[in-house]
Scaffold this motif. Sequence first.
Motif, mmCIF file in Angstrom:
data_model
loop_
_atom_site.group_PDB
_atom_site.id
_atom_site.type_symbol
_atom_site.label_atom_id
_atom_site.label_comp_id
_atom_site.label_asym_id
_atom_site.label_seq_id
_atom_site.Cartn_x
_atom_site.Cartn_y
_atom_site.Cartn_z
ATOM 1 N N ASN A 4 0.844 -1.183 0.000
ATOM 2 C CA ASN A 4 0.000 0.000 0.000
ATOM 3 C C ASN A 4 0.889 1.246 0.000
ATOM 4 O O ASN A 4 2.058 1.185 0.379
ATOM 5 C CB ASN A 4 -0.920 0.013 1.220
ATOM 6 N N ASN A 24 -5.514 5.966 -0.731
ATOM 7 C CA ASN A 24 -4.361 5.067 -0.788
ATOM 8 C C ASN A 24 -4.580 4.004 -1.867
ATOM 9 O O ASN A 24 -5.695 3.817 -2.361
ATOM 10 C CB ASN A 24 -4.055 4.442 0.576
ATOM 11 N N SER A 26 -4.383 0.709 -1.840
ATOM 12 C CA SER A 26 -5.231 -0.434 -1.476
ATOM 13 C C SER A 26 -6.703 -0.116 -1.709
ATOM 14 O O SER A 26 -7.451 -0.923 -2.272
ATOM 15 C CB SER A 26 -4.983 -0.814 -0.013
#
Length: 190
Positions: A4, A24, A26
Motif C-alpha cells: 500500500n 491510498n 489499497s
Amino acid sequence: MEFNFPITANDPLSAAFLQKGIHNFSNALQYVRHLPYGRNPDKTRLESVLEEGRGTCSTKHALLFQLAHAHNQGNVLLCMGIFRMNGQNTPRVAATLAAHNLDYIPEAHNYLSVEGTIVDCTHAHSQPEDFLPDLLVETTILPEQITAYKVQYHRNYLQQWLQEHPEIPYTLEELWTIREQCIQDLSVKG
C-alpha cells in the motif's frame, strides 16, 4: 496483499482518485475492482474508467499501473497474458463457446503483478486462480500498449493457434467474431 501507499502525487489520475475520497492504493484497488465490467469508448483516456464508472481488464489495470507509477512504485507491473478462456473459468462465455463447438478460446487478459503477487481487479470476484491454471503465455506491457499492440499480439497468437489446430474450422476473422461475442457476454449484467 499488504502492499500500500498513500495517494499524494500531483497528477490528474491521483486527483481523480482523491476527488472520490480514495486516499491510498489499497482502496484504489478495491474501488476499481468493484466497478462494473464494460468497455470504455476511448481506451487511451484512462481517467474514463473513473468518469464512466466501468472498465475492462485493460483499462482498469492500466489505470492502476499509471497511479502506481505516478508514485514511483516500480514494483507494480502491468501484465498481459493469454489464457484458455472456457466455460469453467469464465462461465458467462460457456454458451457462446458451446454454440461454436469450442472447448476454449485463447483470450488476452490484463492484470497487475505487485511485488510478484498477481492482482486481478477485472470484477468484484476476480481471482488470479480464475486464469492462472490456464495461462499460456505472459508478458509485461505499458498502458499505451493496451490498444493496438494488445489487439495485434492477440490476433497473432490466435493465427498461430489456428495453424497449430487445423481441426478448428474457423478463419481468424470468424474466430475474432466469436471472441467479440464472448466479450459481450461478459458485459451482460446478471
